[in-house]
Write a protein that holds these residues in place. Structure first.
Motif, mmCIF file in Angstrom:
data_model
loop_
_atom_site.group_PDB
_atom_site.id
_atom_site.type_symbol
_atom_site.label_atom_id
_atom_site.label_comp_id
_atom_site.label_asym_id
_atom_site.label_seq_id
_atom_site.Cartn_x
_atom_site.Cartn_y
_atom_site.Cartn_z
ATOM 1 N N ASP A 172 -5.884 -7.008 18.017
ATOM 2 C CA ASP A 172 -4.940 -8.111 17.981
ATOM 3 C C ASP A 172 -3.633 -7.642 17.348
ATOM 4 O O ASP A 172 -3.634 -6.903 16.357
ATOM 5 C CB ASP A 172 -5.553 -9.259 17.167
ATOM 6 C CG ASP A 172 -4.590 -10.389 16.959
ATOM 7 O OD1 ASP A 172 -4.359 -11.144 17.915
ATOM 8 O OD2 ASP A 172 -4.059 -10.497 15.833
ATOM 9 N N THR A 173 -2.517 -8.057 17.898
ATOM 10 C CA THR A 173 -1.204 -7.622 17.419
ATOM 11 C C THR A 173 -0.989 -7.953 15.948
ATOM 12 O O THR A 173 -0.524 -7.108 15.180
ATOM 13 C CB THR A 173 -0.087 -8.262 18.267
ATOM 14 O OG1 THR A 173 -0.278 -7.864 19.619
ATOM 15 C CG2 THR A 173 1.278 -7.831 17.801
ATOM 16 N N THR A 215 -10.918 1.111 6.710
ATOM 17 C CA THR A 215 -10.828 0.071 7.737
ATOM 18 C C THR A 215 -9.384 -0.139 8.171
ATOM 19 O O THR A 215 -9.092 -0.208 9.374
ATOM 20 C CB THR A 215 -11.431 -1.244 7.205
ATOM 21 O OG1 THR A 215 -12.785 -1.013 6.841
ATOM 22 C CG2 THR A 215 -11.362 -2.343 8.243
ATOM 23 N N GLU A 216 -8.471 -0.245 7.210
ATOM 24 C CA GLU A 216 -7.058 -0.435 7.558
ATOM 25 C C GLU A 216 -6.484 0.797 8.241
ATOM 26 O O GLU A 216 -5.719 0.677 9.206
ATOM 27 C CB GLU A 216 -6.242 -0.772 6.314
ATOM 28 C CG GLU A 216 -6.503 -2.162 5.797
ATOM 29 C CD GLU A 216 -5.803 -2.465 4.502
ATOM 30 O OE1 GLU A 216 -5.524 -3.654 4.277
ATOM 31 O OE2 GLU A 216 -5.536 -1.544 3.707
ATOM 32 N N ARG A 256 -0.594 -5.039 13.175
ATOM 33 C CA ARG A 256 0.618 -4.906 12.349
ATOM 34 C C ARG A 256 0.298 -4.987 10.867
ATOM 35 O O ARG A 256 0.866 -4.261 10.066
ATOM 36 C CB ARG A 256 1.635 -5.973 12.725
ATOM 37 C CG ARG A 256 2.321 -5.694 14.023
ATOM 38 C CD ARG A 256 3.373 -6.718 14.323
ATOM 39 N NE ARG A 256 3.956 -6.453 15.630
ATOM 40 C CZ ARG A 256 4.974 -7.099 16.123
ATOM 41 N NH1 ARG A 256 5.546 -8.065 15.432
ATOM 42 N NH2 ARG A 256 5.438 -6.798 17.311
ATOM 43 N N ALA A 257 -0.608 -5.888 10.505
ATOM 44 C CA ALA A 257 -0.991 -6.020 9.098
ATOM 45 C C ALA A 257 -1.653 -4.740 8.602
ATOM 46 O O ALA A 257 -1.349 -4.258 7.502
ATOM 47 C CB ALA A 257 -1.925 -7.218 8.913
ATOM 48 N N ALA A 258 -2.541 -4.182 9.398
ATOM 49 C CA ALA A 258 -3.207 -2.931 9.015
ATOM 50 C C ALA A 258 -2.197 -1.794 8.925
ATOM 51 O O ALA A 258 -2.245 -0.973 8.005
ATOM 52 C CB ALA A 258 -4.304 -2.585 10.017
ATOM 53 N N LEU A 259 -1.266 -1.754 9.867
ATOM 54 C CA LEU A 259 -0.233 -0.721 9.850
ATOM 55 C C LEU A 259 0.656 -0.853 8.624
ATOM 56 O O LEU A 259 0.938 0.135 7.939
ATOM 57 C CB LEU A 259 0.602 -0.792 11.133
ATOM 58 C CG LEU A 259 1.733 0.225 11.259
ATOM 59 C CD1 LEU A 259 1.202 1.654 11.189
ATOM 60 C CD2 LEU A 259 2.494 -0.012 12.560
ATOM 61 N N ASP A 260 1.085 -2.064 8.297
ATOM 62 C CA ASP A 260 1.922 -2.279 7.118
ATOM 63 C C ASP A 260 1.196 -1.871 5.842
ATOM 64 O O ASP A 260 1.769 -1.208 4.974
ATOM 65 C CB ASP A 260 2.351 -3.745 7.017
ATOM 66 C CG ASP A 260 3.357 -4.139 8.088
ATOM 67 O OD1 ASP A 260 3.951 -3.240 8.735
ATOM 68 O OD2 ASP A 260 3.540 -5.362 8.292
ATOM 69 N N ALA A 261 -0.072 -2.256 5.722
ATOM 70 C CA ALA A 261 -0.852 -1.913 4.528
ATOM 71 C C ALA A 261 -1.055 -0.407 4.423
ATOM 72 O O ALA A 261 -0.952 0.175 3.333
ATOM 73 C CB ALA A 261 -2.202 -2.636 4.558
ATOM 74 N N THR A 262 -1.317 0.232 5.551
ATOM 75 C CA THR A 262 -1.529 1.681 5.560
ATOM 76 C C THR A 262 -0.255 2.424 5.206
ATOM 77 O O THR A 262 -0.268 3.356 4.394
ATOM 78 C CB THR A 262 -2.058 2.128 6.937
ATOM 79 O OG1 THR A 262 -3.310 1.489 7.166
ATOM 80 C CG2 THR A 262 -2.236 3.630 7.008
ATOM 81 N N ARG A 263 0.855 2.025 5.793
ATOM 82 C CA ARG A 263 2.138 2.688 5.491
ATOM 83 C C ARG A 263 2.516 2.505 4.028
ATOM 84 O O ARG A 263 3.025 3.430 3.393
ATOM 85 C CB ARG A 263 3.234 2.153 6.404
ATOM 86 C CG ARG A 263 3.046 2.610 7.852
ATOM 87 C CD ARG A 263 4.121 2.089 8.756
ATOM 88 N NE ARG A 263 5.338 2.891 8.537
ATOM 89 C CZ ARG A 263 6.510 2.579 9.035
ATOM 90 N NH1 ARG A 263 6.670 1.488 9.747
ATOM 91 N NH2 ARG A 263 7.554 3.353 8.823
ATOM 92 N N ALA A 264 2.268 1.325 3.472
ATOM 93 C CA ALA A 264 2.573 1.073 2.063
ATOM 94 C C ALA A 264 1.722 1.964 1.158
ATOM 95 O O ALA A 264 2.227 2.546 0.194
ATOM 96 C CB ALA A 264 2.355 -0.403 1.726
ATOM 97 N N ALA A 265 0.452 2.076 1.468
ATOM 98 C CA ALA A 265 -0.433 2.927 0.663
ATOM 99 C C ALA A 265 0.003 4.383 0.738
ATOM 100 O O ALA A 265 0.090 5.071 -0.287
ATOM 101 C CB ALA A 265 -1.884 2.769 1.125
#
Length: 122
Positions: free
Chosen positions: A6-7, A30-31, A11-20
């Motif tokens: 799901d978009t 998982t993210e 996007r939420a997983a991508l944002d969390a991963t990039r922030a980490a």
């Protein structure tokens, strides 16, 4: 790709991963997996086909780009890179050329240059 992401979730997983990653931390598995798969899904949507296999172990692989069919194994037209590098080049925070020159992208075959397809617009 077998399973669509799901978009909003992607996007939420991508944002969390990039922030980490930006904070020097390790994203949750998982993210991280969802972010990688979401970007592979976007690449598949942008360049459908089956002549180039893009591998981001251990999270996913996708066949993209119009042309002669890619078959399993290690024939030409294979791109392999680690998850952090994939996220960086797919989102434009790093160029394909720089990651390739640093040896973090392994690309073989005449169609294995994804420069014209990246960055993706998540």
């Amino acid at each position: 790709m077998a399973m669509r992401i799901d978009t909003v979730a992607g996007r939420a997983a991508l944002d969390a991963t990039r922030a980490a990653l930006a904070a020097g931390e390790k994203p949750t598995r998982t993210e991280y997996a969802a972010a990688v798969r979401y970007l592979l899904q976007l690449l598949d949507e942008k360049a459908p086909g089956n002549s180039v296999e893009v591998r981001v172990p251990p999270f996913g692989a996708v066949q993209v780009v119009q042309g002669p069919r890619h078959t399993r194994g290690t024939p030409p037209n294979v791109v392999e890179l680690d998850p952090a590098t994939w996220i960086a080049v797919a989102t434009g925070s790093e160029t394909w050329a720089d990651a390739l020159a640093d040896g973090r992208i392994h690309a073989s075959g005449t169609r294995a240059d994804l420069t014209g397809l990246l960055p993706l617009r998540p």
